[in-house]
Motif scaffolding. Structure first.
Motif, mmCIF file in Angstrom:
data_model
loop_
_atom_site.group_PDB
_atom_site.id
_atom_site.type_symbol
_atom_site.label_atom_id
_atom_site.label_comp_id
_atom_site.label_asym_id
_atom_site.label_seq_id
_atom_site.Cartn_x
_atom_site.Cartn_y
_atom_site.Cartn_z
ATOM 1 N N ARG A 1 0.822 -1.203 0.000
ATOM 2 C CA ARG A 1 0.000 0.000 0.000
ATOM 3 C C ARG A 1 0.860 1.257 0.000
ATOM 4 O O ARG A 1 0.356 2.357 0.173
ATOM 5 C CB ARG A 1 -0.912 0.015 1.232
ATOM 6 C CG ARG A 1 -1.896 -1.138 1.304
ATOM 7 C CD ARG A 1 -2.670 -1.090 2.610
ATOM 8 N NE ARG A 1 -3.465 0.128 2.719
ATOM 9 C CZ ARG A 1 -3.935 0.602 3.879
ATOM 10 N NH1 ARG A 1 -3.654 -0.028 5.001
ATOM 11 N NH2 ARG A 1 -4.663 1.694 3.904
ATOM 12 N N VAL A 2 2.157 1.084 -0.161
ATOM 13 C CA VAL A 2 3.034 2.240 -0.086
ATOM 14 C C VAL A 2 3.014 3.022 -1.392
ATOM 15 O O VAL A 2 2.728 2.479 -2.461
ATOM 16 C CB VAL A 2 4.481 1.843 0.264
ATOM 17 C CG1 VAL A 2 4.511 1.005 1.527
ATOM 18 C CG2 VAL A 2 5.144 1.091 -0.884
ATOM 19 N N GLY A 3 3.298 4.292 -1.272
ATOM 20 C CA GLY A 3 3.338 5.120 -2.461
ATOM 21 C C GLY A 3 4.331 6.253 -2.288
ATOM 22 O O GLY A 3 4.521 6.774 -1.188
ATOM 23 N N ALA A 4 4.979 6.599 -3.381
ATOM 24 C CA ALA A 4 5.846 7.774 -3.407
ATOM 25 C C ALA A 4 5.093 8.879 -4.131
ATOM 26 O O ALA A 4 4.291 8.618 -5.023
ATOM 27 C CB ALA A 4 7.158 7.456 -4.119
ATOM 28 N N VAL A 5 5.361 10.109 -3.747
ATOM 29 C CA VAL A 5 4.696 11.240 -4.373
ATOM 30 C C VAL A 5 5.720 12.305 -4.729
ATOM 31 O O VAL A 5 6.829 12.332 -4.192
ATOM 32 C CB VAL A 5 3.615 11.856 -3.447
ATOM 33 C CG1 VAL A 5 2.407 10.946 -3.350
ATOM 34 C CG2 VAL A 5 4.185 12.156 -2.066
ATOM 35 N N GLY A 6 5.305 13.189 -5.640
ATOM 36 C CA GLY A 6 6.148 14.303 -6.023
ATOM 37 C C GLY A 6 6.100 15.414 -4.987
ATOM 38 O O GLY A 6 5.432 15.304 -3.954
ATOM 39 N N PRO A 7 6.792 16.511 -5.248
ATOM 40 C CA PRO A 7 6.901 17.617 -4.285
ATOM 41 C C PRO A 7 5.565 18.204 -3.858
ATOM 42 O O PRO A 7 5.437 18.693 -2.733
ATOM 43 C CB PRO A 7 7.733 18.657 -5.041
ATOM 44 C CG PRO A 7 8.489 17.882 -6.070
ATOM 45 C CD PRO A 7 7.585 16.756 -6.469
ATOM 46 N N VAL A 8 4.545 18.165 -4.733
ATOM 47 C CA VAL A 8 3.256 18.787 -4.405
ATOM 48 C C VAL A 8 2.651 18.185 -3.142
ATOM 49 O O VAL A 8 2.108 18.909 -2.294
ATOM 50 C CB VAL A 8 2.272 18.643 -5.588
ATOM 51 C CG1 VAL A 8 0.892 19.173 -5.209
ATOM 52 C CG2 VAL A 8 2.800 19.379 -6.808
ATOM 53 N N LEU A 9 2.742 16.860 -2.980
ATOM 54 C CA LEU A 9 2.169 16.195 -1.811
ATOM 55 C C LEU A 9 3.215 15.808 -0.766
ATOM 56 O O LEU A 9 2.879 15.649 0.408
ATOM 57 C CB LEU A 9 1.387 14.948 -2.233
ATOM 58 C CG LEU A 9 0.130 15.174 -3.072
ATOM 59 C CD1 LEU A 9 -0.565 13.851 -3.362
ATOM 60 C CD2 LEU A 9 -0.838 16.138 -2.391
ATOM 61 N N PHE A 10 4.478 15.650 -1.188
ATOM 62 C CA PHE A 10 5.512 15.266 -0.216
ATOM 63 C C PHE A 10 5.824 16.403 0.745
ATOM 64 O O PHE A 10 6.042 16.182 1.933
ATOM 65 C CB PHE A 10 6.775 14.828 -0.946
ATOM 66 C CG PHE A 10 7.795 14.196 -0.041
ATOM 67 C CD1 PHE A 10 7.577 12.938 0.490
ATOM 68 C CD2 PHE A 10 8.966 14.879 0.301
ATOM 69 C CE1 PHE A 10 8.508 12.350 1.349
ATOM 70 C CE2 PHE A 10 9.903 14.304 1.145
ATOM 71 C CZ PHE A 10 9.677 13.041 1.664
ATOM 72 N N MET A 11 5.853 17.612 0.237
ATOM 73 C CA MET A 11 6.024 18.826 1.052
ATOM 74 C C MET A 11 7.227 18.731 1.991
ATOM 75 O O MET A 11 7.129 18.968 3.195
ATOM 76 C CB MET A 11 4.744 19.115 1.846
ATOM 77 C CG MET A 11 3.528 19.400 0.983
ATOM 78 S SD MET A 11 2.034 19.759 1.941
ATOM 79 C CE MET A 11 1.676 18.125 2.623
#
Length: 268
Positions: free
Chosen positions: A78-88
């Motif tokens: 269920r893991v996910g990586a995100v870009g800068p918009v959501l990683f903050m």
């Protein structure tokens, strides 16, 4: 007659006041402090890719600092990586999202729920992007089309924030390696509800003062003092204002790399 009109105006004013007061009661707690915002049920556009093994659980560890937790349930697959918009810059770590594929020819209507555990290197900074585990990405496909969906590479999706739920789990605090009585770093695990951390405070043994901790990286926070005396109580607040205090959760004889579990979570 004039008195009658004045009474009617007064009654109408009282009615309006009561309605406003009722709304304030719904929005505020007993002490008049604003409560957490209601969840945003709107879907927003984004894009998604996948990484790791086709049926894999995604990365080991990740930029949030959860380490081997991502390899086992409830994080597994269920893991996910995100870009800068959501990683903050790590402040988005621990948040949960529902992600839904838009291609009706190959995808089901159901959304996959993922937990943000990593940052997506090289992901676009001008739009929301998810880089999901192979297993999570394939789960959006109709039966038998998992491989075909993964072959698409990047796909358009819609997403929305969703509450994190860890049934049977209580919030735990992992003492990071390198911690000393003069520099203490904690990682928060299994946080229900928003899942992220807006701020953290710590209280030493025998003190009534809550001292604010500093964001280190990912989901890790730290405090500098000396010497710091346990047991420590920890108070954390989510990005929407929920607050929880775990009394004496880190014992006086704490050791680095140990995890100490509280008796609390945001959901029963």
């Amino acid at each position: 007659m004039q008195r009658h009109r004045s009474s009617a105006v007064l009654n109408l004013s009282l009615l309006c006041y009561c309605l406003v007061l009722k709304q304030l009661v719904l929005l505020c707690g007993a002490e008049g402090l604003p409560q957490h915002r209601l969840p945003d049920l709107h879907w927003y556009p984004g894009t998604a890719t996948w990484y790791g093994e086709p049926e894999g659980d995604g990365s080991t560890g990740g930029a949030c600092g959860y380490g081997t937790m991502v390899d086992v349930k409830p994080f597994r697959a269920r893991v996910g990586a995100v870009g800068p918009v959501l990683f903050m810059k790590g402040e988005g770590c621990g948040a949960c999202y529902k992600v839904k594929c838009l291609d009706k020819n190959i995808c089901t209507r159901r959304a996959v729920t993922v937990i943000i555990t990593d940052e997506c290197p090289g992901c676009p900074s001008d739009r929301t992007h998810f880089d999901l585990s192979g297993a999570a990405f394939g789960r959006m496909a109709i039966t038998g089309e998992n491989g075909q969906l993964r072959n698409r590479g990047q796909i358009p999706v819609i997403y929305r924030r969703t509450p994190c739920k860890y049934p049977g789990k209580k919030i735990a605090f992992h003492v990071n390696e390198g911690s000393t009585p003069f520099w203490l770093s904690l990682l928060v695990e299994f946080e229900d509800a928003e899942g992220d951390i807006g701020s953290m405070h710590i209280r030493e043994a025998g003190s009534s003062e809550w001292v604010q901790m500093n964001h280190l990286w990912g989901a890790n926070w730290f405090i500098i003092g000396g010497p710091l005396r346990g047991p420590f109580s920890v108070k954390l607040s989510t990005s929407t204002g929920r607050t929880l205090s775990a009394r004496d959760v880190v014992p006086g004889n704490w050791v680095p790399k140990a995890t100490y579990t509280s008796r609390l979570n945001f959901y029963p």
